[in-house]
Design an enzyme around this catalytic site. Structure first.
Site, PDB file in Angstrom:
ATOM      1  N   GLY A  14      -4.325  -4.069   8.371  1.00 17.31           N
ATOM      2  CA  GLY A  14      -3.779  -4.780   9.529  1.00 17.31           C
ATOM      3  C   GLY A  14      -3.071  -6.076   9.182  1.00 17.31           C
ATOM      4  N   HIS A  26      -0.816  -1.144  -4.485  1.00 25.50           N
ATOM      5  CA  HIS A  26      -2.126  -0.741  -3.964  1.00 25.50           C
ATOM      6  C   HIS A  26      -2.145   0.780  -3.759  1.00 25.50           C
ATOM      7  CE1 HIS A  26      -5.895  -1.710  -1.841  1.00 25.50           C
ATOM      8  NE2 HIS A  26      -5.572  -0.721  -1.014  1.00 25.50           N
ATOM      9  N   MET A  44      -8.911   8.442  -1.355  1.00 23.98           N
ATOM     10  CA  MET A  44      -9.905   8.804  -0.327  1.00 23.98           C
ATOM     11  C   MET A  44     -10.369  10.233  -0.567  1.00 23.98           C
ATOM     12  SD  MET A  44      -8.180   7.327   3.135  1.00 23.98           S
ATOM     13  CE  MET A  44      -7.295   5.766   3.171  1.00 23.98           C
ATOM     14  N   MET A  64     -12.101   4.857  -2.432  1.00 25.79           N
ATOM     15  CA  MET A  64     -12.901   5.106  -1.227  1.00 25.79           C
ATOM     16  C   MET A  64     -13.516   6.486  -1.405  1.00 25.79           C
ATOM     17  SD  MET A  64     -10.238   3.484   1.503  1.00 25.79           S
ATOM     18  CE  MET A  64      -8.890   3.622   0.357  1.00 25.79           C
ATOM     19  N   ASP A 123      -7.423  -6.329   2.985  1.00 23.00           N
ATOM     20  CA  ASP A 123      -6.772  -5.029   3.146  1.00 23.00           C
ATOM     21  C   ASP A 123      -6.981  -4.489   4.557  1.00 23.00           C
ATOM     22  OD1 ASP A 123      -5.724  -2.487   2.834  1.00 23.00           O
ATOM     23  OD2 ASP A 123      -7.279  -1.782   1.451  1.00 23.00           O
ATOM     24  N   SER A 142       0.845  -1.194   0.000  1.00 24.14           N
ATOM     25  CA  SER A 142       0.000   0.000   0.000  1.00 24.14           C
ATOM     26  C   SER A 142       0.881   1.245   0.000  1.00 24.14           C
ATOM     27  CB  SER A 142      -0.916  -0.011   1.228  1.00 24.14           C
ATOM     28  OG  SER A 142      -1.682   1.163   1.230  1.00 24.14           O
ATOM     29  N   MET A 202     -12.371  -5.721   3.311  1.00 22.44           N
ATOM     30  CA  MET A 202     -11.692  -4.808   4.245  1.00 22.44           C
ATOM     31  C   MET A 202     -11.579  -5.500   5.601  1.00 22.44           C
ATOM     32  SD  MET A 202     -10.726  -2.190   2.643  1.00 22.44           S
ATOM     33  CE  MET A 202      -9.967  -1.430   4.082  1.00 22.44           C
ATOM     34  N   ASP A 217      -4.485   3.914  -2.528  1.00 21.18           N
ATOM     35  CA  ASP A 217      -5.702   4.294  -1.811  1.00 21.18           C
ATOM     36  C   ASP A 217      -6.158   5.689  -2.226  1.00 21.18           C
ATOM     37  OD1 ASP A 217      -6.236   2.059   0.055  1.00 21.18           O
ATOM     38  OD2 ASP A 217      -4.197   2.492   0.727  1.00 21.18           O
ATOM     39  N   HIS A 238      -7.802   1.447  -5.105  1.00 21.16           N
ATOM     40  CA  HIS A 238      -8.864   1.238  -4.118  1.00 21.16           C
ATOM     41  C   HIS A 238      -9.637   2.543  -3.973  1.00 21.16           C
ATOM     42  CE1 HIS A 238      -9.802   0.117   0.369  1.00 21.16           C
ATOM     43  NE2 HIS A 238     -10.888   0.214  -0.380  1.00 21.16           N
TER      44      HIS A 238
END
Ligand code: DX5
Ligand code: ZN
Length: 213
Positions: free
Chosen positions: A174, A30, A34, A65, A172, A5, A134, A32, A63
Site C-alpha cells: 500500500g 522486490h 508465495m 511467503m 511493504d 515489486s 508488512m 514475492d 520476500h
C-alpha cells in the site's frame, strides 16, 4: 531506497523494464514468492529468480511467503548483496532460517505481519541486516495500507536506535506518495512499491517521484 515489486510489473515487456530501471538507478528488485499455503495466492518462484538474475544485475530483494522456509532456502541460489526476508509467522525455526540465509551468502531480513508485535524481533535482531514490516496482510498487490503501520515503524526505529544498531527497515504494501512519506518520517529506509508504480501511466516517472520524496 525504492524496491519495485516485480509481481505487479507488465511481464509482456519485462526485459525493457529491467533495463530502464537499471538506467534509472534502481538498486533492488522486490520479488514475492508465495506458496498458496502461507498466503492464499501463488506468484513467483525459483525459476523466475534465475531469469531475473540472467537478465539483470540489479540485486534481488526476495520476500519468502512460504511455509517451513528453513527447508527451502537451498532451492534458491542466493547471491551476496541480495536481501532475503523470512516471516516470523511461517516457521517455528525463525533464527535457523535466517541463519541459513546468512550462511548462503545473502542478507537476512526478518519479516513480520501487521498483527505481529515488534517485540518478537528481540529474538533475532542480533543476526539480521533488516526488518520487513508488512503494511498490508501478505498475499496480494493493490491492497489498502494498514494505518497502524506508521506507529509500528516508529516503535521499531526506536528499538533499533536504543540498541545502537543500524538495522534497515523495509516496508511493504500500500505504499504511495502519501503513505510512503509518512513511513519515511517514521524511520523506514526501503519502500517496496507495487501497484502504485506499475499501474501508473509511467512507472519510471512514478519511481522517480517516490525517490525524490
Ligand atoms: C504483498 C506483497 C507486496 C506487494 C505490494 O503480499 O508482499 O510486495 O507486491 O504491492 P502493493 O504495493 O500494490 O501493495
Ligand atoms: Zn512483498
Amino acid at each position: 531506497m525504492i524496491s519495485p515489486s516485480i509481481m505487479c510489473a507488465d511481464f509482456g515487456n519485462i526485459r525493457e523494464q529491467l533495463a530502464t530501471m537499471k538506467e534509472h538507478g534502481i538498486v533492488y528488485l522486490h520479488v514475492d514468492i508465495m506458496d498458496g499455503t502461507f498466503v492464499p495466492n501463488y506468484t513467483l518462484g525459483t525459476d523466475f529468480c534465475r531469469f531475473l538474475k540472467r537478465e539483470s544485475d540489479i540485486p534481488l530483494d526476495i520476500h519468502l511467503m512460504i511455509t517451513e522456509p528453513e527447508k527451502k532456502i537451498s532451492w534458491f541460489d542466493f547471491q551476496p548483496g541480495e536481501f532475503v526476508s523470512v516471516h516470523h509467522e511461517s516457521t517455528k525455526n525463525w533464527r535457523q532460517a535466517l541463519q541459513l540465509v546468512r550462511d548462503a551468502g545473502a542478507k537476512p531480513l526478518a519479516a513480520i505481519n501487521p498483527p505481529t508485535p515488534v517485540s518478537v524481533l528481540e529474538d533475532v535482531i542480533d543476526l539480521i541486516d533488516g526488518v520487513l514490516v508488512m503494511t498490508v496482510n501478505p498475499g496480494f498487490g493493490g491492497q489498502r495500507f494498514i494505518e497502524h503501520s506508521v506507529n509500528k515503524t516508529a516503535r521499531l526505529k526506536e528499538m533499533i536506535r536504543t540498541k545502537g544498531l543500524d538495522t534497515l527497515i523495509e516496508v511493504d504494501g500500500g505504499v504511495n506518495l502519501e503513505t510512503g512519506k509518512r513511513l519515511l518520517e517514521a524511520g523506514a529506509d526501503v519502500l517496496v512499491a507495487g501497484s502504485f508504480v506499475f499501474s501508473s501511466p509511467d512507472p519510471i516517472q512514478t519511481i522517480k517521484e517516490l525517490k525524490e520524496m
